[in-house]
Scaffold this active site. Structure first.
Site, PDB file in Angstrom:
ATOM      1  N   LYS A  53       0.857  -1.186   0.000  1.00  0.00           N
ATOM      2  CA  LYS A  53       0.000   0.000   0.000  1.00  0.00           C
ATOM      3  C   LYS A  53       0.885   1.225   0.000  1.00  0.00           C
ATOM      4  O   LYS A  53       1.982   1.198   0.568  1.00  0.00           O
ATOM      5  CB  LYS A  53      -0.898   0.022   1.255  1.00  0.00           C
ATOM      6  CG  LYS A  53      -2.083   0.955   1.135  1.00  0.00           C
ATOM      7  CD  LYS A  53      -3.224   0.297   0.373  1.00  0.00           C
ATOM      8  CE  LYS A  53      -4.433   1.172   0.262  1.00  0.00           C
ATOM      9  NZ  LYS A  53      -5.556   0.434  -0.330  1.00  0.00           N
TER      10      LYS A  53
HETATM   11  N1  LIG Z   1     -10.931   2.202  -5.374  1.00  0.00           N
HETATM   12  C1  LIG Z   1     -10.778   0.896  -5.267  1.00  0.00           C
HETATM   13  O1  LIG Z   1     -10.618   0.181  -6.274  1.00  0.00           O
HETATM   14  C2  LIG Z   1     -10.819   0.224  -3.915  1.00  0.00           C
HETATM   15  C3  LIG Z   1     -10.582  -1.157  -3.851  1.00  0.00           C
HETATM   16  C4  LIG Z   1     -10.714  -1.815  -2.624  1.00  0.00           C
HETATM   17  C5  LIG Z   1     -11.040  -1.090  -1.497  1.00  0.00           C
HETATM   18  N2  LIG Z   1     -11.218   0.256  -1.582  1.00  0.00           N
HETATM   19  C6  LIG Z   1     -11.567   0.958  -0.350  1.00  0.00           C
HETATM   20  O2  LIG Z   1     -12.840   1.568  -0.483  1.00  0.00           O
HETATM   21  C7  LIG Z   1     -12.897   2.768   0.297  1.00  0.00           C
HETATM   22  C8  LIG Z   1     -13.332   3.921  -0.588  1.00  0.00           C
HETATM   23  O3  LIG Z   1     -12.403   4.056  -1.666  1.00  0.00           O
HETATM   24  P1  LIG Z   1     -12.746   4.912  -2.973  1.00  0.00           P
HETATM   25  O4  LIG Z   1     -11.749   4.489  -3.996  1.00  0.00           O
HETATM   26  O5  LIG Z   1     -14.187   4.818  -3.266  1.00  0.00           O
HETATM   27  O6  LIG Z   1     -12.361   6.372  -2.483  1.00  0.00           O
HETATM   28  P2  LIG Z   1     -12.934   7.771  -3.031  1.00  0.00           P
HETATM   29  O7  LIG Z   1     -11.941   8.781  -2.638  1.00  0.00           O
HETATM   30  O8  LIG Z   1     -13.309   7.638  -4.470  1.00  0.00           O
HETATM   31  O9  LIG Z   1     -14.290   7.953  -2.204  1.00  0.00           O
HETATM   32  C9  LIG Z   1     -14.344   8.089  -0.809  1.00  0.00           C
HETATM   33  C10 LIG Z   1     -15.757   8.556  -0.466  1.00  0.00           C
HETATM   34  O10 LIG Z   1     -15.912   8.548   0.948  1.00  0.00           O
HETATM   35  C11 LIG Z   1     -16.506   9.784   1.341  1.00  0.00           C
HETATM   36  N3  LIG Z   1     -16.169  10.056   2.726  1.00  0.00           N
HETATM   37  C12 LIG Z   1     -14.989  10.397   3.283  1.00  0.00           C
HETATM   38  N4  LIG Z   1     -15.126  10.557   4.611  1.00  0.00           N
HETATM   39  C13 LIG Z   1     -16.425  10.307   4.896  1.00  0.00           C
HETATM   40  C14 LIG Z   1     -17.189  10.300   6.082  1.00  0.00           C
HETATM   41  N5  LIG Z   1     -16.633  10.578   7.243  1.00  0.00           N
HETATM   42  N6  LIG Z   1     -18.508   9.976   6.008  1.00  0.00           N
HETATM   43  C15 LIG Z   1     -19.075   9.668   4.815  1.00  0.00           C
HETATM   44  N7  LIG Z   1     -18.395   9.653   3.656  1.00  0.00           N
HETATM   45  C16 LIG Z   1     -17.098   9.972   3.705  1.00  0.00           C
HETATM   46  C17 LIG Z   1     -15.950  10.791   0.343  1.00  0.00           C
HETATM   47  O11 LIG Z   1     -16.744  11.964   0.281  1.00  0.00           O
HETATM   48  C18 LIG Z   1     -16.074   9.964  -0.930  1.00  0.00           C
HETATM   49  O12 LIG Z   1     -17.411  10.008  -1.399  1.00  0.00           O
HETATM   50  C19 LIG Z   1     -11.498   2.908   0.922  1.00  0.00           C
HETATM   51  O13 LIG Z   1     -11.512   2.324   2.210  1.00  0.00           O
HETATM   52  C20 LIG Z   1     -10.617   2.099  -0.006  1.00  0.00           C
HETATM   53  O14 LIG Z   1      -9.441   1.634   0.625  1.00  0.00           O
HETATM   54  C21 LIG Z   1     -11.124   0.932  -2.767  1.00  0.00           C
END
Ligand SMILES: NC(=O)c1ccc[n+]([C@@H]2O[C@H](COP(=O)([O-])OP(=O)(O)OC[C@H]3O[C@@H](n4cnc5c(N)ncnc54)[C@H](O)[C@@H]3O)[C@@H](O)[C@H]2O)c1
Length: 429
Positions: free
Chosen positions: A120
């Site tokens: 990571k």
């Molecule tokens: N992008 C991927 O392919 C992927 C793969 C596996 C896991 N993840 C995990 O999924 C999660 C989200 O990733 P993402 O890529 O969608 O990120 P992103 O940055 O696209 O989206 C994050 C979202 O969370 C919201 N957010 C942040 N703090 C918040 C809060 N306190 N309350 C409510 N909403 C809040 C933001 O406004 C945004 O809408 C992370 O934990 C990431 O590690 C992502």
């Protein structure tokens, strides 16, 4: 150009009685080690990361001031293949969290039987506060600073919180300027640059494929089921879209701007439109009642999908969760104490390393296609994704049924066995 919205609300802070993220993951691994009767001392190798890099990433800002950001790349274990894991840009990220997330990637890749180890990376910065030029310059500087440990068969980053396909394109270009054109050095790229059609949606879509696999096994009909999605970024918005398309009722969603509820189901296409145009969910001109972030998590529903940041379900709110199933879209959204409490209360948790594995599986497809210089159609991508995720879900569910354990315990036990076998076969210790 997209903008990132990451800091408008307080980050989730686990109560003091909870473990730091890296120790929390270690606890899951220790439990799995006991479950599989791991007698060898190989487990000790997995207690710590193989390599942890912390770099200084300076940037001369548009207004002439100097920003000195801190960047991290942690490679946890590479016994099963090159390191693989996302890059996060967030102002609150620290080495402990990156270490935990790198270790999660080891277990996720092994559980999904992908030929990758776990890593990571993160940059401690608020991307929402940077201009496009600043974000590009910072990404390039970070990429060059860690490029000596990155590469197609070494370590391959992907998007995570605060990063996206454009950031991956800049990273790939900076890496390629040192090492020659290397599209397979990064996944989650724009489709015009070797990104796989389907990768962008793969994590959210994969979560729904997992839920469908679970529904078939449990005899559930998903039509009209009440769904709550926390976070409306890449993962959350795709989950909501796919659930809506299936005929489930997405009653509540949130992002940093706030949380919203409509018991009859929210207008998800309009919400997606608003967010894709650079807005926040609460800007959407649809019918809803405003909720607090805490209220969203404790709504009565069939499935709660935390898809924002880690540590949002803790010992402070676990007793108030009223979902039948928690489907972990985010990484590490449930602390070990909360996990135990949910299990005791009969709430099924489909753990991150299983539930959100569609993302790294999609990245695997992109990587192999880049290496072969061949592109699948999105239909083929989705069919292969579903087939793989169905198989892994069934494997974990069978383990759960045979051993009467939780999905998390089963997932870690299967993953740990695979990683330990690879370490031994390679003669690493
Ligand atoms: N992008 C991927 O392919 C992927 C793969 C596996 C896991 N993840 C995990 O999924 C999660 C989200 O990733 P993402 O890529 O969608 O990120 P992103 O940055 O696209 O989206 C994050 C979202 O969370 C919201 N957010 C942040 N703090 C918040 C809060 N306190 N309350 C409510 N909403 C809040 C933001 O406004 C945004 O809408 C992370 O934990 C990431 O590690 C992502």
């Amino acid at each position: 150009m997209w903008r990132f919205l990451v800091t408008a609300v307080e980050p989730f802070i686990a109560p003091v009685d909870e473990l730091p993220a890296d120790e929390a993951i270690r606890r899951h691994v220790d439990e799995a080690a006991r479950a599989i009767g791991l007698e060898s001392d190989v487990g000790e190798v997995l207690d710590s990361s193989y390599r942890e890099i912390s770099v200084q990433v300076p940037l001369r800002r548009d207004d002439g001031s100097l920003l000195v950001a801190r960047g991290y790349r942690v490679q946890h274990n590479g016994a099963r293949g090159p390191y693989k894991g996302g890059l996060r840009f967030h102002p609150d990220v620290d080495l402990t969290e990156v270490r935990a997330l790198a270790s999660l990637m080891t277990w996720k890749a092994a559980l999904l039987d992908l030929p990758f180890g776990g890593a990571k990376g993160a940059l401690r910065v608020d991307p929402g506060e940077l201009s496009d030029r600043e974000l590009q310059a910072l990404t390039r500087r970070f990429a060059i600073s860690i490029s000596h440990v990155m590469g197609v068969y070494r370590d391959i980053p992907a998007p995570d919180v605060g990063t996206n396909a454009q950031v991956m394109a800049w990273f790939m270009d900076a890496f390629s300027s040192r090492h020659g054109y290397s599209p397979a050095s990064v996944t989650g790229k724009p489709v015009d640059l070797g990104g796989a059609p389907g990768r962008e949606a793969a994590t959210g879509r994969g979560l729904v494929y997992m839920l469908e696999a679970a529904a078939r096994r449990w005899g559930w009909d998903l039509t009209d089921r009440r769904m709550v999605v926390q976070g409306f970024g890449n993962v959350g918005s795709w989950v909501a879209r796919e659930l809506d398309a299936l005929g489930a009722r997405v009653i509540a969603v949130s992002d940093v701007s706030g949380a919203m509820l409509n018991d009859n189901g929210l207008d998800i296409p309009r919400l997606v439109q608003t967010v894709n145009a650079g807005g926040r969910v609460t800007d959407a001109d649809i019918s809803y009642v405003k909720l607090s972030h805490d209220e969203l998590l404790t709504l009565e529903c069939d499935v709660l999908v935390p898809a924002a940041l880690g540590d949002c379900i803790t010992s402070a709110n676990a007793r108030n969760i009223q979902a039948s199933v928690v489907l972990e879209g985010a990484n590490h959204p449930v602390t070990p104490q909360a996990d135990a409490e949910l299990a005791e209360r009969g709430i099924t948790v489909i753990p991150d390393i299983l539930a959100n594995g569609g993302g790294v599986t999609g990245s695997y497809f992109e990587w192999t296609q880049n290496i072969q210089q061949f592109t699948w159609t999105e239909n083929r991508f989705n069919a292969e994704l579903r087939e793989r995720l169905d198989r892994v879900f069934d494997e974990v569910a069978s383990y759960v049924e045979q051993r009467e354990c939780t999905y998390r315990q089963a997932a870690y036990a299967i993953a740990l066995e695979r990683v330990v076998r690879a370490i031994q076969l390679r003669g690493y210790v």
